[in-house]
Every structure is written in C-alpha cells, then in structure tokens.
Design an enzyme around this catalytic site. Structure first.
Site, PDB file in Angstrom:
ATOM      1  N   GLU A   1      11.674  19.033 -24.351  1.00 32.09           N
ATOM      2  CA  GLU A   1      10.952  19.334 -23.099  1.00 32.09           C
ATOM      3  C   GLU A   1      11.613  20.513 -22.365  1.00 32.09           C
ATOM      4  O   GLU A   1      10.944  21.239 -21.627  1.00 32.09           O
ATOM      5  CB  GLU A   1      10.899  18.097 -22.191  1.00 32.09           C
TER       6      GLU A   1
ATOM      7  N   GLU B   1      -3.048  18.359 -10.984  1.00 31.58           N
ATOM      8  CA  GLU B   1      -3.612  18.885 -12.235  1.00 31.58           C
ATOM      9  C   GLU B   1      -5.108  19.127 -12.109  1.00 31.58           C
ATOM     10  O   GLU B   1      -5.878  18.814 -13.011  1.00 31.58           O
ATOM     11  CB  GLU B   1      -3.286  17.925 -13.385  1.00 31.58           C
TER      12      GLU B   1
ATOM     13  N   HIS C   1       8.936  10.333 -28.161  1.00 33.59           N
ATOM     14  CA  HIS C   1       7.984  11.236 -27.509  1.00 33.59           C
ATOM     15  C   HIS C   1       8.419  12.706 -27.617  1.00 33.59           C
ATOM     16  O   HIS C   1       7.648  13.564 -28.041  1.00 33.59           O
ATOM     17  CB  HIS C   1       7.822  10.825 -26.041  1.00 33.59           C
TER      18      HIS C   1
ATOM     19  N   LYS D   1       3.992  11.852 -11.086  1.00 37.39           N
ATOM     20  CA  LYS D   1       3.097  11.092 -11.977  1.00 37.39           C
ATOM     21  C   LYS D   1       3.794   9.775 -12.298  1.00 37.39           C
ATOM     22  O   LYS D   1       4.943   9.767 -12.742  1.00 37.39           O
ATOM     23  CB  LYS D   1       2.839  11.861 -13.271  1.00 37.39           C
TER      24      LYS D   1
ATOM     25  N   ASN E   1       1.552  20.311 -20.656  1.00 39.81           N
ATOM     26  CA  ASN E   1       1.165  19.531 -21.835  1.00 39.81           C
ATOM     27  C   ASN E   1       1.269  20.333 -23.123  1.00 39.81           C
ATOM     28  O   ASN E   1       0.800  19.883 -24.171  1.00 39.81           O
ATOM     29  CB  ASN E   1      -0.259  19.001 -21.677  1.00 39.81           C
TER      30      ASN E   1
ATOM     31  N   ARG F   1       0.817  -1.231   0.000  1.00 45.68           N
ATOM     32  CA  ARG F   1       0.000   0.000   0.000  1.00 45.68           C
ATOM     33  C   ARG F   1       0.842   1.267   0.000  1.00 45.68           C
ATOM     34  O   ARG F   1       0.393   2.323   0.429  1.00 45.68           O
ATOM     35  CB  ARG F   1      -0.978   0.023   1.170  1.00 45.68           C
TER      36      ARG F   1
ATOM     37  N   HIS G   1       1.723  18.658 -26.404  1.00 42.79           N
ATOM     38  CA  HIS G   1       1.512  17.228 -26.197  1.00 42.79           C
ATOM     39  C   HIS G   1       0.249  16.686 -26.862  1.00 42.79           C
ATOM     40  O   HIS G   1       0.210  15.518 -27.239  1.00 42.79           O
ATOM     41  CB  HIS G   1       1.507  16.893 -24.703  1.00 42.79           C
TER      42      HIS G   1
ATOM     43  N   HIS H   1       0.806  13.823 -29.235  1.00 48.17           N
ATOM     44  CA  HIS H   1       0.258  12.475 -29.040  1.00 48.17           C
ATOM     45  C   HIS H   1      -0.387  11.949 -30.318  1.00 48.17           C
ATOM     46  O   HIS H   1      -0.318  10.757 -30.618  1.00 48.17           O
ATOM     47  CB  HIS H   1      -0.773  12.471 -27.900  1.00 48.17           C
TER      48      HIS H   1
ATOM     49  N   LYS I   1       9.526  23.020 -13.274  1.00 47.95           N
ATOM     50  CA  LYS I   1       8.607  21.899 -13.043  1.00 47.95           C
ATOM     51  C   LYS I   1       8.212  21.844 -11.566  1.00 47.95           C
ATOM     52  O   LYS I   1       7.042  21.640 -11.228  1.00 47.95           O
ATOM     53  CB  LYS I   1       9.241  20.572 -13.480  1.00 47.95           C
TER      54      LYS I   1
ATOM     55  N   ARG J   1      -0.867  22.922 -13.942  1.00 49.75           N
ATOM     56  CA  ARG J   1      -0.033  21.784 -14.355  1.00 49.75           C
ATOM     57  C   ARG J   1      -0.332  21.376 -15.802  1.00 49.75           C
ATOM     58  O   ARG J   1       0.530  20.842 -16.493  1.00 49.75           O
ATOM     59  CB  ARG J   1      -0.217  20.597 -13.394  1.00 49.75           C
TER      60      ARG J   1
HETATM   61  N1  LIG Z   1       5.930  10.798 -15.146  1.00 51.81           N
HETATM   62  C1  LIG Z   1       5.985  11.856 -15.904  1.00 51.81           C
HETATM   63  O1  LIG Z   1       5.684  12.981 -15.493  1.00 51.81           O
HETATM   64  C2  LIG Z   1       6.486  11.695 -17.295  1.00 51.81           C
HETATM   65  C3  LIG Z   1       6.789  12.825 -18.058  1.00 51.81           C
HETATM   66  C4  LIG Z   1       7.305  12.632 -19.336  1.00 51.81           C
HETATM   67  C5  LIG Z   1       7.509  11.358 -19.820  1.00 51.81           C
HETATM   68  N2  LIG Z   1       7.210  10.284 -19.051  1.00 51.81           N
HETATM   69  C6  LIG Z   1       7.444   8.911 -19.545  1.00 51.81           C
HETATM   70  O2  LIG Z   1       8.847   8.739 -19.695  1.00 51.81           O
HETATM   71  C7  LIG Z   1       9.069   7.699 -20.649  1.00 51.81           C
HETATM   72  C8  LIG Z   1      10.172   8.125 -21.574  1.00 51.81           C
HETATM   73  O3  LIG Z   1      11.336   8.354 -20.815  1.00 51.81           O
HETATM   74  P1  LIG Z   1      12.772   8.379 -21.511  1.00 51.81           P
HETATM   75  O4  LIG Z   1      12.723   9.232 -22.709  1.00 51.81           O
HETATM   76  O5  LIG Z   1      13.740   8.658 -20.446  1.00 51.81           O
HETATM   77  O6  LIG Z   1      12.901   6.897 -22.089  1.00 51.81           O
HETATM   78  P2  LIG Z   1      13.630   5.571 -21.568  1.00 51.81           P
HETATM   79  O7  LIG Z   1      13.549   5.417 -20.121  1.00 51.81           O
HETATM   80  O8  LIG Z   1      13.101   4.477 -22.418  1.00 51.81           O
HETATM   81  O9  LIG Z   1      15.152   5.841 -21.982  1.00 51.81           O
HETATM   82  C9  LIG Z   1      15.478   5.987 -23.352  1.00 51.81           C
HETATM   83  C10 LIG Z   1      16.600   5.034 -23.759  1.00 51.81           C
HETATM   84  O10 LIG Z   1      17.842   5.509 -23.236  1.00 51.81           O
HETATM   85  C11 LIG Z   1      18.491   4.485 -22.482  1.00 51.81           C
HETATM   86  N3  LIG Z   1      19.258   5.175 -21.457  1.00 51.81           N
HETATM   87  C12 LIG Z   1      18.791   5.760 -20.330  1.00 51.81           C
HETATM   88  N4  LIG Z   1      19.765   6.459 -19.727  1.00 51.81           N
HETATM   89  C13 LIG Z   1      20.889   6.274 -20.468  1.00 51.81           C
HETATM   90  C14 LIG Z   1      22.209   6.747 -20.359  1.00 51.81           C
HETATM   91  N5  LIG Z   1      22.574   7.613 -19.395  1.00 51.81           N
HETATM   92  N6  LIG Z   1      23.105   6.348 -21.286  1.00 51.81           N
HETATM   93  C15 LIG Z   1      22.742   5.516 -22.304  1.00 51.81           C
HETATM   94  N7  LIG Z   1      21.493   5.079 -22.477  1.00 51.81           N
HETATM   95  C16 LIG Z   1      20.579   5.446 -21.560  1.00 51.81           C
HETATM   96  C17 LIG Z   1      17.382   3.600 -22.022  1.00 51.81           C
HETATM   97  O11 LIG Z   1      17.840   2.311 -21.727  1.00 51.81           O
HETATM   98  C18 LIG Z   1      16.448   3.617 -23.224  1.00 51.81           C
HETATM   99  O12 LIG Z   1      16.918   2.729 -24.197  1.00 51.81           O
HETATM  100  C19 LIG Z   1       7.758   7.475 -21.354  1.00 51.81           C
HETATM  101  O13 LIG Z   1       7.219   6.245 -20.924  1.00 51.81           O
HETATM  102  C20 LIG Z   1       6.877   8.622 -20.889  1.00 51.81           C
HETATM  103  O14 LIG Z   1       5.505   8.272 -20.825  1.00 51.81           O
HETATM  104  C21 LIG Z   1       6.701  10.432 -17.805  1.00 51.81           C
HETATM  105 ZN   LIG Z   2       6.420  15.046 -22.554  1.00 50.65          ZN
END
Ligand SMILES: NC(=O)c1ccc[n+]([C@@H]2O[C@H](COP(=O)([O-])OP(=O)(O)OC[C@H]3O[C@@H](n4cnc5c(N)ncnc54)[C@H](O)[C@@H]3O)[C@@H](O)[C@H]2O)c1
Ligand SMILES: [Zn+2]
Length: 368
Positions: free
Chosen positions: A185, A237, A267, A143, A246, A121, A249, A253, A227, A242
């Site tokens: 971003e 939000e 993304h 999030k 987006n 939990r 976005h 999307h 942020k 907040r």
């Molecule tokens: N929670 C939130 O507020 C929020 C906001 C924006 C995006 N997201 C989510 O984040 C995700 C995308 O995150 P991301 O772009 O970090 O993708 P990711 O975590 O898939 O990383 C991208 C790639 O880079 C590699 N990688 C990571 N760090 C590395 C490093 N230092 N050196 C070499 N390779 C490395 C990973 O293994 C992966 O292959 C999506 O699922 C999206 O929905 C969440």
């Molecule tokens: Zn984003």
C-alpha cells in the site's frame, strides 16, 4: 514527532507520527476528553505487546480506562464482533463525548470506527494503528466497516476519527508477511501520482522491510500525507479522486476472492499482484509503456511480494476471476470502473473496458 492534519472543516483531525508515541499517548488524548475516562479496544496479539504501555500512559495523565480484547483476525470484523463490542461499550456506560481508542491493525480500526458511528448515534474514537497497513492506509480517512456473508466491508459508515497516533516502533513485532503486505500500500501512493516516491521505494523498500527505522518513518509520513490529501479532496468518494486509492484493488479483490480471503493471500499481497496486473493491462491496451509495467513488477518481486497470478497462487481462468470483479461494490450500472495508468505515477479511473476485456487479458496472464 511529526504532525499532519486531515483538512475536513469541522471534522479535521491531527495525525501524529513518532517513535515511541504509544508511551505518551495519554498526553495527546487528555485534551480531547470531557471527563478523564476512556475505553481501549484491541486484539489478543496487540494486547500482549502494547496494552500495558498505553494503559500506563493514560494512567500517568490521570485518565481511567477499561479495555476490551477481541480475538485477532479478520473474523472479528463481523456482526458478532460488532454486537459484542457495542454491548460492551454500552455496558461500560459510554457517553457520546467519550473517545474510544482503537489499538491494533485495520481489523480493530474498522470495527471500532463502525461501532462508534452507531453507539448512541455516534461517539468519538481515536486510531492507534499498529500494522503498517493501518499506519499508512486504514487509520486515516474514516471508512469503517464489517464483513458479511455476501462480501467484505459491505456494512459500514464514514466516521472520521478525532485523532490518529502512529508509533512506527510497533512494527518491530509485526510478522514479516504482514509488513510486506502493508508495504504494497506504500508503493501504491507512488504509483498513483508520485513517480518520485516510487523511485524512493525502489531505492529504500528493501531497507524499510529489513528494519530501517528512518525509512519506515519516512514512508509512513509520506503515505499518510498522500492519503490525507486525497481524503480531504474527496471524503466520500463521490468524485474519481479517492477512487484512485483502489489502484490494484479490483484485480486484487478477484485474487482474494479466488483464494477464499484466507491467509493464502493477504490483502496487501493481493494488491501487489493487482497493481502489476493493472499496469500490464494498461500496457496491453497501449496506455502505458511495457517498460513501466516491468519496473513495477520488478520492484514488487524484488521485495518478495506476489507479482503475477502464479506467484499469487492463483491458476484460475480469466472468466472466473472477472466474475468476482462483477460483484465488486464499485460496480455502477453494470460497469466496473478500473484504475489504469499512463505510466508510473499517472493513474486514472476509467470505465472504458468491460469485464470481457479483463477476462481475456487475465487468460493471457496465466503461467507468466
Ligand atoms: N478503512 C479503510 O480505509 C481500510 C483500508 C485498507 C484496509 N482496511 C481493512 O483493514 C483490515 C486489514 O488490516 P491489517 O492488515 O492491519 O490486519 P489486522 O488488523 O488483522 O492485523 C494483522 C495481524 O497482525 C497482528 N498485529 C497487529 N499489530 C501488531 C503488532 N504491532 N505486532 C504484532 N502483531 C500485530 C494482528 O493481531 C493480526 O493478527 C482489513 O479488514 C481491511 O478490509 C480498511
Ligand atoms: Zn488496500
């Protein structure tokens, strides 16, 4: 080292930013622990470069740990990934006061955060983001989510981390395309409400992407401060504050959906094109100047990011794209609130425009 705080009353937490910080993460984690034990969750790419470094730092503080390495990629943010991770945490004998370390990009951060919101939990977790996107965006704000067949991030929870540790030197190993996607971003924070920061991006974005450590540090600290401020003002939000995060976005999307959420368009790349479209839509409706919209497009194009439907690899009609937007989880009473702008740094939320207007606009954007 720089220290910021996300001000959320009893759930406030620090964000530490510093070159080389992963090698001393143990010293920052130790004061949070009730027993000298933790669990590290990471992905296969990140484990190769950084798991040993984090482990050594924990060891130096007398903290024992176990680690779980998941496959790299968006597919890990799934029911299956969640099941495997939660079962592992339980198998490791996790206690509610333990702190799980999420070492990786947004995929690991979102998955670990969600797992920690439901295991026993709710237990604590620490974000150690290693992508630019995670360092400027996903690691802060609480999030968390996984993807399901019906769409991305549809199952999740708000669960704030206890600490965020950002080591910008990890970006040295990040593939350039991932770096560019995260940079979109960064630019977003300027476009939301900080024209001065957008101008800074215009002047320093190329250097940042080329490896300038000082520019990276400055961009991360500025973005994360923005942020943190937005999250503190509107954690869940429930107001429009907040929602401004987006920007780009909703259009983005639609592009991601049309390209199958694949590596055809990351993304952040979709967000880059989406931000240009949001500005052009605003200009087309007399809300902002065409010159401001062109400035946004020129900067993103200049650093090699997608800045139009064509450069995003999308040639579908407006109706098809708008249909994707109709499935957005932000749709309220059949209307999709759009983030539009009165100029650079002057974004606002509105539901004054229907998806038919969006479809007509996108039809006019083909081959531009
Ligand atoms: N929670 C939130 O507020 C929020 C906001 C924006 C995006 N997201 C989510 O984040 C995700 C995308 O995150 P991301 O772009 O970090 O993708 P990711 O975590 O898939 O990383 C991208 C790639 O880079 C590699 N990688 C990571 N760090 C590395 C490093 N230092 N050196 C070499 N390779 C490395 C990973 O293994 C992966 O292959 C999506 O699922 C999206 O929905 C969440
Ligand atoms: Zn984003």
């Amino acid at each position: 080292m720089e220290k910021l705080t996300v001000e959320l009353g009893a759930r406030s937490y620090p964000i530490l930013i510093g070159d080389g910080l992963l090698a001393e993460i143990g010293a920052h984690v130790a004061p949070l622990l009730k027993r000298p034990r933790t669990m590290i969750v990471t992905d296969s790419h990140v484990a190769d470069s950084y798991l040993a470094r984090v482990g050594a730092s924990l060891g130096a503080e007398g903290i024992s740990f176990s680690s779980f390495v998941l496959p790299a990629g968006e597919g890990t943010k799934s029911w299956d990934g969640l099941a495997r991770l939660t079962e592992w945490l339980i198998g490791e004998g996790i206690e509610r006061s333990d702190h799980v370390i999420a070492l990786g990009g947004g995929v690991i951060g979102d998955l670990v955060g969600f797992a920690c919101s439901i295991v026993k939990r709710g237990c604590a977790f620490i974000q150690a983001p290693t992508t630019l996107l995670a360092q400027v965006d996903s690691s802060v704000g609480g999030k968390t989510a996984i993807n399901v067949a019906a769409g991305k991030n549809l199952i999740g929870a708000f669960h704030q981390p206890a600490l965020v540790v950002i080591d910008p030197t990890t970006l040295a190993t990040l593939p350039p395309r991932e770096l560019g996607a995260g940079y979109a971003e960064v630019v977003k924070y300027g476009l939301i409400d900080d024209a001065g920061f957008f101008a800074w991006c215009e002047a320093n974005g190329a250097a940042l992407l080329a490896g300038d450590g000082e520019a990276r540090h400055r961009a991360i600290a500025h973005s994360v401060a923005a942020k943190a401020r937005i999250v503190a003002a509107d954690e869940r939000e429930t107001q429009d504050v907040r929602a401004l995060l987006n920007l780009g976005h909703s259009f983005g999307h639609a592009l991601e959906a049309e390209t199958g959420y694949s590596d055809r368009l990351l993304h952040g790349e979709a967000v880059a094109a989406g931000m240009v479209l949001a500005h052009q839509f605003s200009a087309a409706h007399g809300l902002c100047s065409a010159a401001d919209a062109a400035r946004v497009r020129d900067h993103l194009a200049g650093v090699g990011l997608p800045h139009s439907l064509t450069s995003a690899g999308v040639n579908s009609g407006g109706a098809a794209l708008a249909a994707h937007m109709a499935h957005d989880k932000k749709v309220r009473g059949g209307k999709l609130p759009l983030i539009l702008t009165r100029g650079i740094g002057q974004s606002f939320v509105t539901d004054a425009y229907g998806l038919d207007a969006v479809a007509a606009f996108l039809d006019g954007q083909q081959a531009t």
